[in-house]
Design an enzyme around this catalytic site. Structure first.
Site, PDB file in Angstrom:
ATOM      1  N   CYS A 180      24.011  90.261  31.462  1.00 15.71           N
ATOM      2  CA  CYS A 180      24.722  89.545  32.521  1.00 15.71           C
ATOM      3  C   CYS A 180      24.055  88.209  32.831  1.00 15.71           C
ATOM      4  CB  CYS A 180      24.810  90.409  33.778  1.00 15.71           C
ATOM      5  SG  CYS A 180      26.220  91.539  33.756  1.00 15.71           S
ATOM      6  N   CYS A 223       4.857 114.167  20.963  1.00 16.53           N
ATOM      7  CA  CYS A 223       5.166 114.155  22.391  1.00 16.53           C
ATOM      8  C   CYS A 223       5.323 115.603  22.869  1.00 16.53           C
ATOM      9  CB  CYS A 223       6.474 113.414  22.663  1.00 16.53           C
ATOM     10  SG  CYS A 223       6.682 111.834  21.830  1.00 16.53           S
ATOM     11  N   CYS A 230       1.565 106.172  26.370  1.00 17.23           N
ATOM     12  CA  CYS A 230       1.372 107.444  25.669  1.00 17.23           C
ATOM     13  C   CYS A 230       1.123 107.217  24.182  1.00 17.23           C
ATOM     14  CB  CYS A 230       2.564 108.379  25.889  1.00 17.23           C
ATOM     15  SG  CYS A 230       2.505 109.183  27.514  1.00 17.23           S
ATOM     16  N   CYS A 288      29.955  88.545  41.697  1.00 17.74           N
ATOM     17  CA  CYS A 288      30.832  89.345  40.832  1.00 17.74           C
ATOM     18  C   CYS A 288      30.840  90.810  41.226  1.00 17.74           C
ATOM     19  CB  CYS A 288      30.403  89.227  39.376  1.00 17.74           C
ATOM     20  SG  CYS A 288      30.736  87.614  38.667  1.00 17.74           S
ATOM     21  N   HIS A 289      29.682  91.341  41.613  1.00 24.01           N
ATOM     22  CA  HIS A 289      29.558  92.799  41.800  1.00 24.01           C
ATOM     23  C   HIS A 289      29.537  93.236  43.270  1.00 24.01           C
ATOM     24  CE1 HIS A 289      28.894  93.606  37.562  1.00 24.01           C
ATOM     25  NE2 HIS A 289      27.929  92.706  37.506  1.00 24.01           N
ATOM     26  N   CYS A 311       2.215 117.783  24.051  1.00 22.54           N
ATOM     27  CA  CYS A 311       1.722 117.648  25.425  1.00 22.54           C
ATOM     28  C   CYS A 311       2.793 118.027  26.441  1.00 22.54           C
ATOM     29  CB  CYS A 311       1.236 116.214  25.674  1.00 22.54           C
ATOM     30  SG  CYS A 311      -0.360 115.901  24.882  1.00 22.54           S
ATOM     31  N   HIS A 312       3.997 117.464  26.290  1.00 21.53           N
ATOM     32  CA  HIS A 312       4.959 117.543  27.395  1.00 21.53           C
ATOM     33  C   HIS A 312       5.892 118.756  27.361  1.00 21.53           C
ATOM     34  CE1 HIS A 312       3.646 113.874  29.184  1.00 21.53           C
ATOM     35  NE2 HIS A 312       3.847 113.175  28.086  1.00 21.53           N
TER      36      HIS A 312
HETATM   37  C1  HEC Z   1      -2.125 113.854  24.488  1.00 20.80           C
HETATM   38  C2  HEC Z   1      -1.062 114.220  25.368  1.00 20.80           C
HETATM   39  C3  HEC Z   1       0.166 113.319  25.437  1.00 20.80           C
HETATM   40  C4  HEC Z   1       1.009 112.967  24.408  1.00 20.80           C
HETATM   41  C5  HEC Z   1       0.904 113.339  22.941  1.00 20.80           C
HETATM   42  C6  HEC Z   1       2.056 112.183  25.015  1.00 20.80           C
HETATM   43  N1  HEC Z   1       1.853 112.056  26.353  1.00 20.80           N
HETATM   44 FE1  HEC Z   1       3.185 111.328  27.696  1.00 20.80          FE
HETATM   45  N2  HEC Z   1       1.809 111.597  29.187  1.00 20.80           N
HETATM   46  C7  HEC Z   1       0.581 112.186  29.041  1.00 20.80           C
HETATM   47  C8  HEC Z   1      -0.125 112.150  30.303  1.00 20.80           C
HETATM   48  C9  HEC Z   1      -1.518 112.686  30.571  1.00 20.80           C
HETATM   49  C10 HEC Z   1       0.748 111.497  31.215  1.00 20.80           C
HETATM   50  C11 HEC Z   1       0.467 111.184  32.686  1.00 20.80           C
HETATM   51  C12 HEC Z   1       0.608 112.421  33.517  1.00 20.80           C
HETATM   52  C13 HEC Z   1       2.033 112.923  33.467  1.00 20.80           C
HETATM   53  O1  HEC Z   1       2.863 112.509  34.288  1.00 20.80           O
HETATM   54  O2  HEC Z   1       2.350 113.736  32.556  1.00 20.80           O
HETATM   55  C14 HEC Z   1       1.964 111.207  30.486  1.00 20.80           C
HETATM   56  C15 HEC Z   1       3.107 110.644  31.062  1.00 20.80           C
HETATM   57  C16 HEC Z   1       4.327 110.525  30.413  1.00 20.80           C
HETATM   58  C17 HEC Z   1       5.561 110.136  31.060  1.00 20.80           C
HETATM   59  C18 HEC Z   1       5.757 109.810  32.539  1.00 20.80           C
HETATM   60  C19 HEC Z   1       6.097 111.046  33.358  1.00 20.80           C
HETATM   61  C20 HEC Z   1       6.165 110.770  34.813  1.00 20.80           C
HETATM   62  O3  HEC Z   1       6.761 111.582  35.558  1.00 20.80           O
HETATM   63  O4  HEC Z   1       5.636 109.752  35.285  1.00 20.80           O
HETATM   64  C21 HEC Z   1       6.524 110.103  30.086  1.00 20.80           C
HETATM   65  C22 HEC Z   1       7.983 109.732  30.268  1.00 20.80           C
HETATM   66  C23 HEC Z   1       5.882 110.472  28.833  1.00 20.80           C
HETATM   67  N3  HEC Z   1       4.554 110.727  29.071  1.00 20.80           N
HETATM   68  C24 HEC Z   1       6.515 110.515  27.605  1.00 20.80           C
HETATM   69  C25 HEC Z   1       5.838 110.717  26.396  1.00 20.80           C
HETATM   70  C26 HEC Z   1       6.452 110.546  25.097  1.00 20.80           C
HETATM   71  C27 HEC Z   1       7.891 110.153  24.827  1.00 20.80           C
HETATM   72  C28 HEC Z   1       5.486 110.843  24.166  1.00 20.80           C
HETATM   73  C29 HEC Z   1       5.568 110.732  22.662  1.00 20.80           C
HETATM   74  C30 HEC Z   1       5.729 109.370  22.158  1.00 20.80           C
HETATM   75  C31 HEC Z   1       4.286 111.212  24.908  1.00 20.80           C
HETATM   76  N4  HEC Z   1       4.528 111.101  26.237  1.00 20.80           N
HETATM   77  C32 HEC Z   1       3.126 111.642  24.310  1.00 20.80           C
HETATM   78  C33 HEC Z   1       0.091 112.786  27.903  1.00 20.80           C
HETATM   79  C34 HEC Z   1       0.695 112.717  26.646  1.00 20.80           C
HETATM   80  C1  HEC Z   2      30.411  86.213  36.409  1.00 22.10           C
HETATM   81  C2  HEC Z   2      30.418  87.606  36.785  1.00 22.10           C
HETATM   82  C3  HEC Z   2      29.119  88.407  36.662  1.00 22.10           C
HETATM   83  C4  HEC Z   2      27.872  88.074  37.120  1.00 22.10           C
HETATM   84  C5  HEC Z   2      27.420  86.802  37.760  1.00 22.10           C
HETATM   85  C6  HEC Z   2      27.050  89.217  36.848  1.00 22.10           C
HETATM   86  N1  HEC Z   2      27.750  90.193  36.230  1.00 22.10           N
HETATM   87 FE1  HEC Z   2      27.110  92.064  35.785  1.00 22.10          FE
HETATM   88  N2  HEC Z   2      28.871  92.465  34.877  1.00 22.10           N
HETATM   89  C7  HEC Z   2      29.955  91.610  34.814  1.00 22.10           C
HETATM   90  C8  HEC Z   2      30.979  92.198  33.966  1.00 22.10           C
HETATM   91  C9  HEC Z   2      32.314  91.574  33.603  1.00 22.10           C
HETATM   92  C10 HEC Z   2      30.471  93.459  33.562  1.00 22.10           C
HETATM   93  C11 HEC Z   2      31.125  94.473  32.611  1.00 22.10           C
HETATM   94  C12 HEC Z   2      31.156  93.967  31.212  1.00 22.10           C
HETATM   95  C13 HEC Z   2      29.792  93.914  30.564  1.00 22.10           C
HETATM   96  O1  HEC Z   2      29.178  94.955  30.357  1.00 22.10           O
HETATM   97  O2  HEC Z   2      29.314  92.798  30.262  1.00 22.10           O
HETATM   98  C14 HEC Z   2      29.164  93.589  34.158  1.00 22.10           C
HETATM   99  C15 HEC Z   2      28.359  94.701  34.034  1.00 22.10           C
HETATM  100  C16 HEC Z   2      27.148  94.901  34.701  1.00 22.10           C
HETATM  101  C17 HEC Z   2      26.389  96.133  34.719  1.00 22.10           C
HETATM  102  C18 HEC Z   2      26.788  97.426  34.020  1.00 22.10           C
HETATM  103  C19 HEC Z   2      27.756  98.207  34.863  1.00 22.10           C
HETATM  104  C20 HEC Z   2      28.103  99.533  34.241  1.00 22.10           C
HETATM  105  O3  HEC Z   2      29.033 100.171  34.759  1.00 22.10           O
HETATM  106  O4  HEC Z   2      27.469  99.960  33.266  1.00 22.10           O
HETATM  107  C21 HEC Z   2      25.256  95.909  35.444  1.00 22.10           C
HETATM  108  C22 HEC Z   2      24.126  96.902  35.714  1.00 22.10           C
HETATM  109  C23 HEC Z   2      25.305  94.525  35.876  1.00 22.10           C
HETATM  110  N3  HEC Z   2      26.475  93.966  35.424  1.00 22.10           N
HETATM  111  C24 HEC Z   2      24.310  93.910  36.612  1.00 22.10           C
HETATM  112  C25 HEC Z   2      24.332  92.564  36.941  1.00 22.10           C
HETATM  113  C26 HEC Z   2      23.217  91.870  37.558  1.00 22.10           C
HETATM  114  C27 HEC Z   2      21.896  92.506  37.950  1.00 22.10           C
HETATM  115  C28 HEC Z   2      23.607  90.570  37.698  1.00 22.10           C
HETATM  116  C29 HEC Z   2      22.792  89.418  38.237  1.00 22.10           C
HETATM  117  C30 HEC Z   2      21.549  89.178  37.515  1.00 22.10           C
HETATM  118  C31 HEC Z   2      24.956  90.467  37.175  1.00 22.10           C
HETATM  119  N4  HEC Z   2      25.352  91.680  36.715  1.00 22.10           N
HETATM  120  C32 HEC Z   2      25.695  89.294  37.178  1.00 22.10           C
HETATM  121  C33 HEC Z   2      30.062  90.406  35.456  1.00 22.10           C
HETATM  122  C34 HEC Z   2      29.027  89.736  36.079  1.00 22.10           C
END
Ligand code: HEC
Ligand code: HEC
Length: 278
Positions: A131, A194, A239, A96-97, A197-198
């Site tokens: 899909c 969140c 987190c 399809c795609h 920390c971030h």
């Molecule tokens: C106590 C501190 C702390 C809090 C609160 C926290 N995090 Fe984190 N988070 C971390 C640490 C440490 C990492 C790993 C190192 C990094 O990439 O920042 C991390 C990693 C992440 C990452 C991945 C970043 C990357 O580049 O890989 C995301 C996304 C994230 N946190 C989102 C959140 C969200 C959303 C919340 C709230 C629900 C949250 N964190 C709360 C400490 C925290």
């Molecule tokens: C029979 C046809 C068909 C097959 C097989 C199919 N898709 Fe799709 N796909 C569609 C159609 C139609 C849409 C748009 C309508 C919708 O969102 O459902 C779509 C939408 C999508 C989108 C979103 C595109 C956007 O612009 O946001 C993704 C990502 C995607 N397909 C991934 C997949 C993957 C991965 C598979 C295999 C596991 C798959 N599709 C199999 C028909 C198909």
């Protein structure tokens, strides 16, 4: 007299109710029109930094070289799955795609988005599963299964290096605001948000790690600690567990809303997936 009073009170109550309704509907309209993303969690566009910039040179080298980036075990699996037909007869993704690296270019930048059919947010994993079920008549892939991570990272690869230019459209305004509120509220036994920390303490050290800005662009990513690839939601759950808060279930609307907020909070940074993290 008494009757008159009653009538007057009644009339006032109805007027108040009507005014209330008017205010509520105006509010609903306004809530759509004006989203204020700026808050304790927000970062100005010029402050935003990729998570990779906080990592060691060794880790940066691993992410930047596809030949040694361990995520490519999953990406390659995704590439194979793209052209296979599940159950031996269903149409493949490719039928399809066509070529994923062309047809899926920029697609990952639009998720999570509003799914008009089911009236809820859907992320890239959810769309791939939609899909699988609706187009291929196959069973949905489990969250964090190697298969779903493989297909997701293969589709995301088509947008690597691209930057999102989405707006917070009216249909995602409310979920965005719920994500924002979650991001900024204190949670868990540690009573931290969140944002603590971030936004307020990025660049500081925590345990053995430098806290980054918590940007989402690297996911799905390979984490050394997991010894495998994992989704953004898995990272968010880590987190939540870190601050001893309730660990929200995979695919829950609260995690989707958090994903959506993070998307806009980090907008302008290039998509990095498949990333490598500690
Ligand atoms: C106590 C501190 C702390 C809090 C609160 C926290 N995090 Fe984190 N988070 C971390 C640490 C440490 C990492 C790993 C190192 C990094 O990439 O920042 C991390 C990693 C992440 C990452 C991945 C970043 C990357 O580049 O890989 C995301 C996304 C994230 N946190 C989102 C959140 C969200 C959303 C919340 C709230 C629900 C949250 N964190 C709360 C400490 C925290
Ligand atoms: C029979 C046809 C068909 C097959 C097989 C199919 N898709 Fe799709 N796909 C569609 C159609 C139609 C849409 C748009 C309508 C919708 O969102 O459902 C779509 C939408 C999508 C989108 C979103 C595109 C956007 O612009 O946001 C993704 C990502 C995607 N397909 C991934 C997949 C993957 C991965 C598979 C295999 C596991 C798959 N599709 C199999 C028909 C198909």
């Amino acid at each position: 007299m008494k009757g008159n009073h009653l009538f007057a009170a009644d009339w006032r109550a109805w007027a108040a109710r009507f005014a209330c309704l008017l205010v509520l509907s105006l509010n609903a309209l306004c809530a759509h029109a004006q989203v204020t993303p700026e808050g304790p969690g927000w970062l100005r566009p010029d402050e935003r930094r990729s998570g990779l910039s906080f990592k060691s040179e060794d880790l940066q080298a691993q992410q930047n070289d596809d030949a040694i980036n361990p995520s490519f075990l999953w990406v390659d699996q995704g590439q194979r799955m793209w052209s296979e037909s599940p159950q031996g007869h269903a149409p493949s993704c490719q039928s399809c795609h066509q070529e994923a690296q062309t047809s899926m270019k920029g697609v990952a930048l639009n998720y999570p988005k509003w799914d008009t059919r089911n009236k809820q947010l859907i992320n890239l994993e959810g769309q791939i599963n939609a899909c699988r079920v609706n187009q291929q008549g196959a069973k949905p892939l489990a969250y964090e299964s190697d298969e779903l991570l493989a297909l997701t990272s293969w589709v995301a690869l088509a947008s690597r290096g691209m930057r999102s230019e989405r707006r917070i459209d009216p249909n995602i305004a409310e979920p965005f605001q719920r994500g924002q509120r979650f991001y900024e509220k204190r949670i868990g036994q540690n009573n931290l948000s969140c944002a603590h920390c971030h936004t307020q303490h990025f660049s500081d050290r925590l345990g053995g790690e430098v806290i980054s800005q918590g940007q989402p662009q690297a996911y799905p990513a390979y984490r050394l600690e997991w010894q495998k690839m994992g989704s953004l939601q898995r990272r968010l759950r880590a987190c939540l567990s870190g601050v001893k808060a309730e660990i929200l279930p995979f695919g829950s609307q609260a995690l989707m809303e958090l994903e959506l907020y993070l998307h806009f909070r980090g907008q302008g940074l290039p998509l990095e997936s498949p990333g490598v993290r500690r």
